[in-house]
Design an enzyme around this catalytic site. Structure first.
Site, PDB file in Angstrom:
ATOM      1  N   ASN A 189     101.574  41.053  40.877  1.00 27.72           N
ATOM      2  CA  ASN A 189     102.939  40.837  41.359  1.00 27.72           C
ATOM      3  C   ASN A 189     103.796  42.074  41.159  1.00 27.72           C
ATOM      4  O   ASN A 189     103.779  42.690  40.097  1.00 27.72           O
ATOM      5  CB  ASN A 189     103.573  39.640  40.647  1.00 27.72           C
ATOM      6  N   GLU A 224     112.243  44.535  30.436  1.00 34.04           N
ATOM      7  CA  GLU A 224     111.573  44.688  31.734  1.00 34.04           C
ATOM      8  C   GLU A 224     112.557  45.353  32.695  1.00 34.04           C
ATOM      9  O   GLU A 224     113.296  44.716  33.413  1.00 34.04           O
ATOM     10  CB  GLU A 224     111.135  43.321  32.254  1.00 34.04           C
ATOM     11  N   ASP A 273     106.496  34.083  32.200  1.00 34.80           N
ATOM     12  CA  ASP A 273     107.644  34.605  32.953  1.00 34.80           C
ATOM     13  C   ASP A 273     108.692  33.505  33.119  1.00 34.80           C
ATOM     14  O   ASP A 273     109.358  33.404  34.154  1.00 34.80           O
ATOM     15  CB  ASP A 273     107.200  35.146  34.308  1.00 34.80           C
TER      16      ASP A 273
END
Length: 386
Positions: A221, A131, A277
């Site tokens: 988000n 990420e 997450d």
């Protein structure tokens, strides 16, 4: 000892249908069949469960840590093993250890750790999720802006080489930072490209999806929002049928009403799926953790930096499933699919993962009737019992 195991004594949801008074037959780590209890082969061993339900093992495509370990802080195969094991108690049987934006050296160490995890056959290791660091500073979230940078040709070559070394590789990039040509090269190499931490407009995001991106990272988000004249990343994801999207279902990252809207929009080939997450606190009583020299505090069900920025989630997969059922009102079967079948489909591995039909890897969760994890099985082996 027989190579055939019959798991019985609970209702079985195979990811598509329910089976009552039945047994799940497991052979060499894979599902052989679901048969009536009266037809269990005589040669099989039997695991008798005490009611409840058997469902496909959960698949988490965004896991930063667990068991006291944060992958960024210790990118080793030992960390991967700890992280995978820490999530078994919450029903997760396969996951992608996730490295957020960091230095080239840390990225290289994570890649080597992934290679070693494959070589050692770490149970539950599905591949890697990188990420960043090719994100938007404007939508950085908890990512260190000093480490965010565009993708260059060396980065691209490293990722393509890494994909050949892993069973699965997911990369999150910003649509405005990585070009359609680069996205196309990644996709052609078999890498799943997800758009996240992006402030792009709809034209730029659409070009990324046309080039081969097929996913969005933690929908709503760290991305441009849906507006009346500019749909942003959110609106483009919701209106692009083939694009899957991960979502953090904790009632903090996304308002329940927004989650319900997304559920109604994603009913075609691309689906909404659950991610945690999770950070290093999962499975521990840790109240603080460190990331890139900054302290993250765990309080009131959330993880935050000192300025209040959300930094990962204090969430596990069974809590996310339960939230979808009890707060959002989703039927249990659909919530279970959001934690298993849909992430498998998003990664293109639904032939063997996300369900309990013949040929699938026999990774499963035994749940109580009130959705608590009683036991977890990975590839036919019981790895956790409450």
């Amino acid at each position: 000892m027989s190579d055939l195991l019959a798991i019985t004594g609970a209702r079985i949801f195979d990811g598509y249908d329910w089976h009552d008074d039945a047994a799940l037959l497991v052979e060499f780590g894979h599902v052989a069949a679901v048969v009536p209890s009266s037809a269990i082969p005589a040669r099989s061993e039997t695991a008798l469960l005490s009611g409840g339900m058997v469902v496909p093992g959960f698949i988490d495509l965004q896991v930063n840590g667990g068991g006291g370990v944060l992958f960024n802080n210790d990118p080793t195969v030992e960390s991967i093993r700890t992280i995978c094991a820490a999530h078994w108690q919450f029903g997760t049987t396969a996951l992608l250890p996730t490295l957020i934006t960091d230095t080239v050296e840390v990225n290289l160490a994570a890649m080597q750790a992934g290679h070693e995890a494959v070589q050692q056959g770490v149970p539950g290791f599905l591949g890697l999720h990188l990420e960043g660091p090719h994100l938007s500073v404007a939508r950085k979230g908890t990512h260190d802006p000093s480490l965010i940078r565009p993708m260059d040709e060396a980065d691209l070559a490293r990722l393509v080489a890494l994909r050949a070394d892993l069973p699965n590789l997911l990369v999150t990039v910003a649509a405005e930072t990585v070009s359609p040509r680069q996205i196309s090269a990644l996709a052609q190499a078999g890498i799943i490209v997800s758009i996240g931490h992006s402030d792009a407009d709809t034209a730029t995001v659409s070009a990324a999806f046309a080039a081969g991106a097929t996913m969005a990272t933690h929908l709503f988000n760290a991305m441009s929002q849906l507006g009346n004249r500019e749909p942003g990343v959110v609106g483009t994801v919701l209106t692009t049928d083939h694009v899957h999207a991960g979502i953090i279902a904790d009632g903090i990252h996304v308002h329940p009403a927004s989650l319900q809207i997304a559920m109604r929009a994603k009913t075609s080939d691309g689906r909404l799926f659950l991610v945690t997450d999770a950070m290093s606190q999962t499975g521990t009583d840790l109240t603080t953790l460190e990331l890139n020299g900054r302290t993250i505090t765990r309080s009131a069900g959330a993880l935050r930096l000192a300025d209040g920025t959300l930094a990962g989630a204090d969430l596990d997969m069974i809590d996310a499933v339960r939230f979808m059922v009890t707060t959002i009102g989703v039927p249990f079967e659909e919530a279970a699919r959001m934690a298993s079948l849909y992430p498998a489909s998003a990664m293109g591995i639904e032939a063997q993962y996300g369900h309990l039909r013949p040929g699938a890897v026999a990774s499963l969760v035994h749940l109580t009737d009130d959705y608590r994890v009683a036991s977890t099985w990975v590839a036919g082996q019981e790895v956790h019992r409450a």
